[in-house]
Design a protein around this motif. Structure first.
Motif, PDB file in Angstrom:
ATOM      1  N   ILE A 160      62.100  28.159  38.105  1.00 32.15           N
ATOM      2  CA  ILE A 160      62.738  29.469  37.937  1.00 32.15           C
ATOM      3  C   ILE A 160      62.218  30.099  36.656  1.00 32.15           C
ATOM      4  CG2 ILE A 160      64.947  30.632  37.526  1.00 32.15           C
ATOM      5  CD1 ILE A 160      66.255  28.488  39.274  1.00 32.15           C
ATOM      6  N   PRO A 161      61.744  31.334  36.694  1.00 30.44           N
ATOM      7  CA  PRO A 161      61.167  31.971  35.501  1.00 30.44           C
ATOM      8  C   PRO A 161      62.114  31.913  34.304  1.00 30.44           C
ATOM      9  CG  PRO A 161      60.756  33.314  37.438  1.00 30.44           C
ATOM     10  CD  PRO A 161      61.687  32.223  37.874  1.00 30.44           C
ATOM     11  N   GLN A 162      61.529  31.727  33.131  1.00 26.49           N
ATOM     12  CA  GLN A 162      62.322  31.586  31.916  1.00 26.49           C
ATOM     13  C   GLN A 162      63.237  32.779  31.679  1.00 26.49           C
ATOM     14  OE1 GLN A 162      62.460  29.010  30.020  1.00 26.49           O
ATOM     15  NE2 GLN A 162      60.699  27.771  30.590  1.00 26.49           N
ATOM     16  N   ASP A 163      62.728  34.003  31.954  1.00 27.52           N
ATOM     17  CA  ASP A 163      63.515  35.184  31.634  1.00 27.52           C
ATOM     18  C   ASP A 163      64.640  35.426  32.622  1.00 27.52           C
ATOM     19  OD1 ASP A 163      61.488  37.823  33.103  1.00 27.52           O
ATOM     20  OD2 ASP A 163      61.585  35.695  33.582  1.00 27.52           O
ATOM     21  N   GLU A 164      64.757  34.602  33.672  1.00 26.49           N
ATOM     22  CA  GLU A 164      65.844  34.760  34.638  1.00 26.49           C
ATOM     23  C   GLU A 164      66.940  33.720  34.464  1.00 26.49           C
ATOM     24  OE1 GLU A 164      64.490  34.932  38.669  1.00 26.49           O
ATOM     25  OE2 GLU A 164      62.795  36.229  38.209  1.00 26.49           O
ATOM     26  N   ARG A 165      66.628  32.643  33.746  1.00 24.18           N
ATOM     27  CA  ARG A 165      67.530  31.489  33.731  1.00 24.18           C
ATOM     28  C   ARG A 165      68.896  31.773  33.114  1.00 24.18           C
ATOM     29  NH1 ARG A 165      63.528  26.288  32.567  1.00 24.18           N
ATOM     30  NH2 ARG A 165      61.997  26.866  34.161  1.00 24.18           N
ATOM     31  N   ASP A 166      68.938  32.634  32.098  1.00 23.32           N
ATOM     32  CA  ASP A 166      70.205  32.889  31.423  1.00 23.32           C
ATOM     33  C   ASP A 166      70.980  34.047  32.029  1.00 23.32           C
ATOM     34  OD1 ASP A 166      68.976  31.859  28.212  1.00 23.32           O
ATOM     35  OD2 ASP A 166      70.304  30.804  29.575  1.00 23.32           O
TER      36      ASP A 166
END
Length: 438
Positions: A387-393
């Motif tokens: 999962i892309p880093q910028d979507e995880r949070d």
């Protein structure tokens, strides 16, 4: 030695409710003794014992010898045996890893695949002492000085209270044969240099140095657990929309743990060293930016800490719309087509514990997905799913009083999965709205 193994199992709740134990069997003295001890105790512990051996294809004929030895050992004990051969040197080259790192990564992946309960590795108090010394030499934090944990995820260490000398004595008393990995005799590896040159000096000072350090480690673990719990509490109260409020950080001992947990969760798959943590801590008061591994940065602005991928504006957010609908479970009777997508977004209402809330991930979150055999942290799960880093949070999750029960695009917890026996079902309708900029 059996009494020490039983003591470790009880003290650290190593087996708990699991009845299947897979021994990571290299063929060395430690793993051979562990396998034999668990087989001798299987009726008392009410467990099923199997063994798993990975041929790393590093040592040629010697590795084939070890594989065959492990196979024969299991045949004599009547123990189910799992074995694979993986070209670790090739894997290391393809993934740009050191041979040691590649071997560890491949080995633990193999053990997870064959696991049906818990995996017992043969780490001893001597191994833990070597780890403490190695981490001390690197300038580790308190956590690094706590040695090898007795239990982590599905991996348990029943020999953690035993020294290597006690293991060898047990093998001699029981007439157990074992093989010796020739790489363990070489000082080319840091751990071997510690074992061959440093530990003997410590034993001259205190012959029972492993036991002494184990007692120290127990005290350090208590301190680490307490400080870590304070950090978790602060995180649960001060993280909103993927941002950490650092305007009122607690004592430095807790604050640095807060920063480490928050940052590593956001970065995903990367362990930060003390230098990075101190640099981030240093900008919390007046603001600033710190470069991190993985083409990431930590930035503090207006008292809020964010973790950003370099080149992406910190105001960029992924947004979702999530709606829920509770109804009588007629999914299996009204002709509505049941498919994997629908089941991934359906929960058994009666198995939700306490109140449920839709939020984003938090440090310590984990889930046992329906149809999967083990519990995983969301950090590890997101890494595996790429999962892309910028979507995880910003990825929506639903949690009840016990923990996470649903993750957008991933699925539901096994304990809340819908079956034909489900009486009330919650349908979650979720959609990715758009990328917006504040």
């Amino acid at each position: 030695m059996e009494s020490l193994v039983l003591k470790a199992i009880e003290r650290y709740s190593l087996i708990d409710k699991s009845h299947n134990v897979t021994v990571a069997l290299s063929g060395g003295a430690d793993s051979v003794s562990l396998l034999n001890v668990l087989v001798s105790l299987k009726d008392k512990l009410n467990i099923n014992v199997s063994a798993a051996h990975l041929n790393h294809m590093i040592r040629g004929e010697e590795a084939i010898r070890d594989e065959e030895f492990a196979r024969i050992c299991c045949e004599k004990l009547g123990v189910p045996f799992f074995c694979e051969r993986i070209d670790v040197p090739k894997y290391a080259k393809e993934h740009r890893l050191s041979l040691e790192a590649a071997a560890r990564e491949v080995r633990y992946s193999f053990l997870r695949r064959v696991n049906t309960g818990v995996v017992a590795t043969a780490h001893t108090a001597s191994d833990s002492l070597e780890t403490v010394i190695f981490n001390l030499a690197r300038g580790s934090s308190l956590k690094g000085l706590c040695g090898i944990p007795a239990k982590r995820d599905i991996f348990i260490r029943p020999l953690i209270l035993c020294t290597r000398a006690e293991v060898e004595k047990y093998c001699a008393e029981k007439g157990l044969k074992y093989v010796t990995d020739s790489t363990n005799l070489s000082d080319d590896y840091t751990r071997n240099r510690i074992r061959h040159n440093f530990i003997p000096v410590l034993k001259e000072i205190n012959p029972a140095v492993e036991k002494a350090v184990s007692r120290t480690v127990e005290g350090l673990l208590e301190d680490e657990r307490f400080l870590s719990s304070l950090a978790d509490k602060f995180l649960s109260e001060n993280v909103n929309d993927g941002l950490l409020d650092v305007s009122l950080l607690p004592d430095p001992a807790v604050a640095k743990r807060v920063i480490k947990k928050f940052t590593e969760t956001a970065v995903g798959g990367i362990t930060l060293d003390n230098r990075h943590i101190l640099e981030i801590y240093g900008i919390c008061k007046d603001g600033g930016r710190v470069s991190l591994p993985g083409n990431m940065s930590a930035a503090v602005k207006n008292g809020l800490l964010s973790i950003e991928k370099n080149g992406i504006h910190s105001g960029s957010k992924h947004t979702y719309r999530v709606e829920t609908d509770c109804r009588i479970n007629d999914l299996f009777t009204n002709g509505e087509k049941i498919n994997n997508l629908l089941l991934k977004n359906s929960l058994d209402c009666d198995n939700i514990i306490g109140k449920s809330v839709i939020r984003t991930r938090m440090p310590g979150d984990s889930i046992r997905l329906a149809g999967k055999g083990c519990t995983k942290s969301l950090k590890k799960l997101f890494n595996e799913l790429k999962i892309p880093q910028d979507e995880r949070d910003t990825l929506p999750v639903m949690a009840d009083d016990k923990g996470v029960v649903w993750i957008y695009g991933v699925g539901v917890a096994a304990r809340c999965a819908v079956t034909k026996k489900t009486e009330r079902v919650m349908i979650i309708n979720a959609s990715d709205v758009q990328n917006i900029t504040d």
